[in-house]
Design an enzyme around this catalytic site. Structure first.
Site, PDB file in Angstrom:
ATOM      1  N   HIS A 180       9.164  33.314 -28.954  1.00 24.84           N
ATOM      2  CA  HIS A 180      10.176  33.556 -27.913  1.00 24.84           C
ATOM      3  C   HIS A 180      11.232  34.539 -28.430  1.00 24.84           C
ATOM      4  O   HIS A 180      12.389  34.177 -28.663  1.00 24.84           O
ATOM      5  CB  HIS A 180      10.806  32.212 -27.553  1.00 24.84           C
ATOM      6  CG  HIS A 180      11.540  32.173 -26.262  1.00 24.84           C
ATOM      7  ND1 HIS A 180      12.580  33.017 -25.954  1.00 24.84           N
ATOM      8  CD2 HIS A 180      11.384  31.362 -25.183  1.00 24.84           C
ATOM      9  CE1 HIS A 180      13.046  32.720 -24.754  1.00 24.84           C
ATOM     10  NE2 HIS A 180      12.328  31.711 -24.264  1.00 24.84           N
ATOM     11  N   GLU A 280       8.226  38.026 -25.130  1.00 27.42           N
ATOM     12  CA  GLU A 280       7.567  36.933 -25.841  1.00 27.42           C
ATOM     13  C   GLU A 280       6.060  37.134 -25.943  1.00 27.42           C
ATOM     14  O   GLU A 280       5.376  37.292 -24.926  1.00 27.42           O
ATOM     15  CB  GLU A 280       7.862  35.615 -25.135  1.00 27.42           C
ATOM     16  CG  GLU A 280       9.360  35.385 -24.893  1.00 27.42           C
ATOM     17  CD  GLU A 280       9.614  34.193 -23.989  1.00 27.42           C
ATOM     18  OE1 GLU A 280       8.869  33.191 -24.108  1.00 27.42           O
ATOM     19  OE2 GLU A 280      10.543  34.266 -23.166  1.00 27.42           O
TER      20      GLU A 280
END
EC number: 5.1.3.15
Length: 306
Positions: A180, A280
């Site tokens: 992330h 991500e």
């Protein structure tokens, strides 16, 4: 691009490290790298990287000025590891969802305490590996048994992450996951992503409907999209140009909370959305992976200069 462990370097025991040292930030333990060519900071909680900066450069990662560093609290910014599921449980494929025993999003890896496995140093790079054994300690959140190994390789010009999952159970294991990555920008409205042109994406803000990307990805407020693509990307901001090259991934998540969502988030400045974006590397939605007994899968990303 090939993401592999560095074999030429030599494992060094604590106390013998040349560039790596222990530190404490808030209530969390971390290792810091002070190499002549770069700096980095990696927390044991979550195997969470919050800093990578080549010499005389600012942090390549965005970290909230309101981030909280205490046990059980996910750090806002850097590169959280979402594992062994990504997003809300209910939006995961049935094979993944049936193993999830909690309503929490993004799995438990980002708040779990990882074990430092190895530090390898050379004159040009540092490699650090951490592991998480997902066993009965997590039985209240997840029905599975797996070993997750996170390996970080730092050089003067790039940051490389490889996340390898091995199924330790006796039945097939399905998982979703994401690195992330939070990236900084001086102005989100003058920032764009190249490399996703022509890709199909699911817009979670538009009733999870499918669309096709035309031109570069631009930001005009809240953005939450899952692209069916693992192609190399370029993130262009007013001050920087970064390349992101992924392996083991056929899905990419692009996220920015926008002003309304940012005001609702904990440990996130109200105006912080203007200075960050998330790109991500993922195995999300239909890109979920299934591992047979003893099988492994590696997802990874290399972030460098264009």
């Amino acid at each position: 691009m090939s993401i592999t462990a560095t074999r030429q370097s030599v494992a060094i025991k604590p106390g013998q490290w040349s560039f790596t040292r222990w530190t404490t930030v808030g209530q969390l333990e971390a290792v810091e790298v002070h190499h002549p060519s770069f700096k980095a900071r990696l927390f044991l909680q979550g195997a969470h990287l919050t800093q990578f900066a080549p010499r005389d450069e600012a942090n390549w990662l965005w970290v909230s000025e309101d981030a909280i560093f205490k046990p059980g609290q996910a750090i806002r910014g850097g590169i959280p590891i979402c594992w062994p599921w990504f997003g809300v449980p209910g939006r995961n494929p049935p094979e993944v969802r049936r193993r999830i025993l909690t309503g929490a999003s993004h799995g438990f890896a980002r708040t779990a305490l990882w074990k430092l496995e190895d530090v390898r140093e050379t004159s040009v790079e540092v490699e650090i590996s951490l592991s998480l054994h997902a066993n009965q300690d997590f039985a209240d959140a997840w029905n599975g048994s797996a070993l997750c190994l996170a390996t970080y390789t730092f050089t003067a010009d790039s940051l490389q992450i490889a996340l390898t999952t091995t199924n330790l159970g006796d039945s097939p294991l399905a998982l979703t996951q994401a690195l992330h990555t939070y990236l900084p920008t001086s102005d989100i409205r003058h920032t764009h992503i190249e490399g996703l042109e022509g890709s199909v994406f699911i817009d979670t803000l538009e009733n999870w409907s499918d669309f096709t990307q035309h031109g570069p990805v631009l930001f005009n407020g809240q953005t939450d999209r899952i692209y069916e693509s693992g192609q190399p990307l370029a993130v262009i901001t007013p001050a920087t140009e970064r390349s992101l090259q992924s392996v083991g991934s056929d899905s990419t998540v692009v996220w920015n909370p926008g002003p309304t969502k940012a005001a609702q988030l904990s440990d996130f400045p109200d105006a912080g959305w203007q200075r960050m974006l998330c790109v991500e590397t993922a195995n999300a939605l239909s890109d979920y992976r299934v591992l047979n007994e003893g099988q492994s899968h590696t997802i990874g990303v290399m972030i460098g200069r264009l």
